[in-house]
Enzyme design. Structure first.
Site, PDB file in Angstrom:
ATOM      1  CG  ASN A  12     -13.215  15.759   4.977  1.00 46.20           C
ATOM      2  OD1 ASN A  12     -14.294  15.345   4.571  1.00 46.20           O
ATOM      3  ND2 ASN A  12     -12.169  15.947   4.168  1.00 46.20           N
ATOM      4  CD1 TRP A  13     -16.630  12.702   9.822  1.00 42.62           C
ATOM      5  CD2 TRP A  13     -18.788  12.077   9.668  1.00 42.62           C
ATOM      6  NE1 TRP A  13     -17.204  12.830  11.075  1.00 42.62           N
ATOM      7  CE2 TRP A  13     -18.517  12.455  11.001  1.00 42.62           C
ATOM      8  CE3 TRP A  13     -20.075  11.651   9.330  1.00 42.62           C
ATOM      9  CZ2 TRP A  13     -19.505  12.413  12.009  1.00 42.62           C
ATOM     10  CZ3 TRP A  13     -21.053  11.617  10.322  1.00 42.62           C
ATOM     11  CH2 TRP A  13     -20.773  11.987  11.648  1.00 42.62           C
ATOM     12  CE  LYS A  14     -10.278  12.659   4.025  1.00 45.24           C
ATOM     13  NZ  LYS A  14      -8.961  12.519   3.460  1.00 45.24           N
ATOM     14  CG  HIS A  97     -10.043  17.882   0.818  1.00 44.60           C
ATOM     15  ND1 HIS A  97      -9.310  16.864   0.272  1.00 44.60           N
ATOM     16  CD2 HIS A  97      -9.919  17.757   2.160  1.00 44.60           C
ATOM     17  CE1 HIS A  97      -8.774  16.135   1.254  1.00 44.60           C
ATOM     18  NE2 HIS A  97      -9.130  16.664   2.410  1.00 44.60           N
ATOM     19  CD  GLU A  99      -9.183  13.308  -0.069  1.00 48.66           C
ATOM     20  OE1 GLU A  99     -10.410  13.409   0.120  1.00 48.66           O
ATOM     21  OE2 GLU A  99      -8.392  12.894   0.796  1.00 48.66           O
ATOM     22  CD  GLU A 167      -6.744  19.310   4.997  1.00 47.68           C
ATOM     23  OE1 GLU A 167      -7.045  18.778   6.057  1.00 47.68           O
ATOM     24  OE2 GLU A 167      -7.241  18.987   3.915  1.00 47.68           O
ATOM     25  N   GLY A 173      -3.998  11.470   5.044  1.00 50.67           N
ATOM     26  CA  GLY A 173      -4.311  10.041   4.974  1.00 50.67           C
ATOM     27  C   GLY A 173      -3.090   9.144   4.929  1.00 50.67           C
ATOM     28  CB  SER A 213      -1.562  12.110   9.404  1.00 49.35           C
ATOM     29  OG  SER A 213      -1.731  11.482   8.151  1.00 49.35           O
ATOM     30  N   GLY A 234      -9.407  14.063   9.081  1.00 51.89           N
ATOM     31  CA  GLY A 234     -10.032  13.045   8.237  1.00 51.89           C
ATOM     32  C   GLY A 234     -10.218  11.757   9.015  1.00 51.89           C
ATOM     33  N   GLY A 235      -9.258  10.842   8.889  1.00 47.09           N
ATOM     34  CA  GLY A 235      -9.371   9.494   9.462  1.00 47.09           C
ATOM     35  C   GLY A 235      -9.815   9.476  10.921  1.00 47.09           C
TER      36      GLY A 235
HETATM   37  C1  PEP Z   1      -8.299  15.563   5.321  1.00 46.13           C
HETATM   38  O1  PEP Z   1      -8.584  14.824   4.390  1.00 46.13           O
HETATM   39  O2  PEP Z   1      -8.731  16.723   5.367  1.00 46.13           O
HETATM   40  C2  PEP Z   1      -7.430  15.038   6.363  1.00 46.13           C
HETATM   41  C3  PEP Z   1      -6.832  15.860   7.171  1.00 46.13           C
HETATM   42  O3  PEP Z   1      -7.309  13.666   6.398  1.00 46.13           O
HETATM   43  P1  PEP Z   1      -6.447  12.801   7.457  1.00 46.13           P
HETATM   44  O4  PEP Z   1      -6.691  13.387   8.817  1.00 46.13           O
HETATM   45  O5  PEP Z   1      -6.991  11.411   7.325  1.00 46.13           O
HETATM   46  O6  PEP Z   1      -5.028  12.913   7.037  1.00 46.13           O
END
Ligand code: PEP
Length: 254
Positions: A12-14, A97, A99, A167, A173, A213, A234-235
């Site tokens: 997920n590049w957001k 998600h 967010e 999640e 994050g 994470s 994500g990251g």
């Molecule tokens: C996400 O936003 O779906 C996610 C898992 O982010 P991160 O890996 O950065 O925690």
């Protein structure tokens, strides 16, 4: 017998990367990941980069996903993107998600509308569910997971094509992933909820990912847990080498 579920690693590049940067990152991911045997891999760039990334991914084993959709085929919804616009471009679409739940006030009902719209247009929804830290500390994590899962799959007879991502909001994050035990426990609550609603066979057919994470240091212990069918990243998905090492870990577990 439990049907084999192919693991999925989805990035997920957001709201990161311009189209030019996204094209470069996609090329780097293809190069780093190679031909991932036994693992499905997807990247989900921002809407404006979908075309550039689709071109970069052509001929590779990596699938394309979007990060959202609006649950109507077309119409007066300024700024929104419909499933008909995505259906020939993407295989996956992230829905619900945390967010979007938090910053855009998306309700469980609206998220269910989106899951159904995705399925009706041949897109594979990656439905995100997870409790906040406050909810967890209040002892409500199980109730929240059950409620979000039940609402997310409402009115859907065949849930097998849906991917669910557990999640925990407090892990996204933050650099603080769930422990392997917590990830397994959350995912088993989700699977039990599906079993209660649609039967054991249906529950066993749904892929359930962990997200929050996930990184090259913790991936093996998280994916080693029974019932964890991959990761939503994500990251670490913004770094081709890190993302590729998560894909390799999933391939080794498979
Ligand atoms: C996400 O936003 O779906 C996610 C898992 O982010 P991160 O890996 O950065 O925690």
């Amino acid at each position: 017998m439990t049907p084999a579920r192919t693991p999925l690693i989805a990035g997920n590049w957001k709201m990161n990367t311009t189209p030019a940067e996204a094209r470069r990152l996609a090329s780097d991911v293809i190069h780093a990941v190679g031909d991932p045997a036994g693992v499905d891999v997807a990247v989900c760039p921002p809407f404006v980069s979908l075309h550039a990334v689709a071109e970069a991914l052509r001929g590779s084993a990596i699938a394309l996903g979007a990060q959202n959709l609006y649950p109507a085929p077309s119409g007066a919804y300024t700024g929104e993107i419909s499933p008909t616009m995505l259906q020939n471009l993407c295989r996956y679409v992230i829905i619900g998600h945390s967010e979007r739940r938090a910053y855009f006030m998306e309700s469980d009902e609206f998220i269910n509308d989106k899951v159904r719209a995705a399925l009706e247009h041949g897109l594979t929804p990656i439905l995100c569910v997870g409790e906040s830290l406050e909810q967890r500390e209040a002892g409500r994590a199980t109730d929240i997971l059950r409620a979000q899962t039940t609402a997310g799959i409402a009115h859907i007879d065949d849930v097998a094509p849906i991917v669910i991502a557990y999640e925990p909001v407090w892990a996204i994050g933050t650099g603080v992933a769930a422990t392997p035990d917590d990830a397994r426990e959350g995912i088993s609550v989700i699977r039990e909820t599906i079993a209660d609603a649609r039967g054991h066979g249906a529950a066993e057919s749904v892929r359930i990912l962990y997200g929050g994470s996930m990184n090259p240091q913790n991936v093996e212990s998280l994916l080693a847990q029974p019932g964890v069918d991959g990761g939503l990243i994500g990251g670490a998905s913004l770094n081709a080498e890190q993302f590729a090492s998560l894909v390799r870990a999933a391939a080794q577990q498979g």
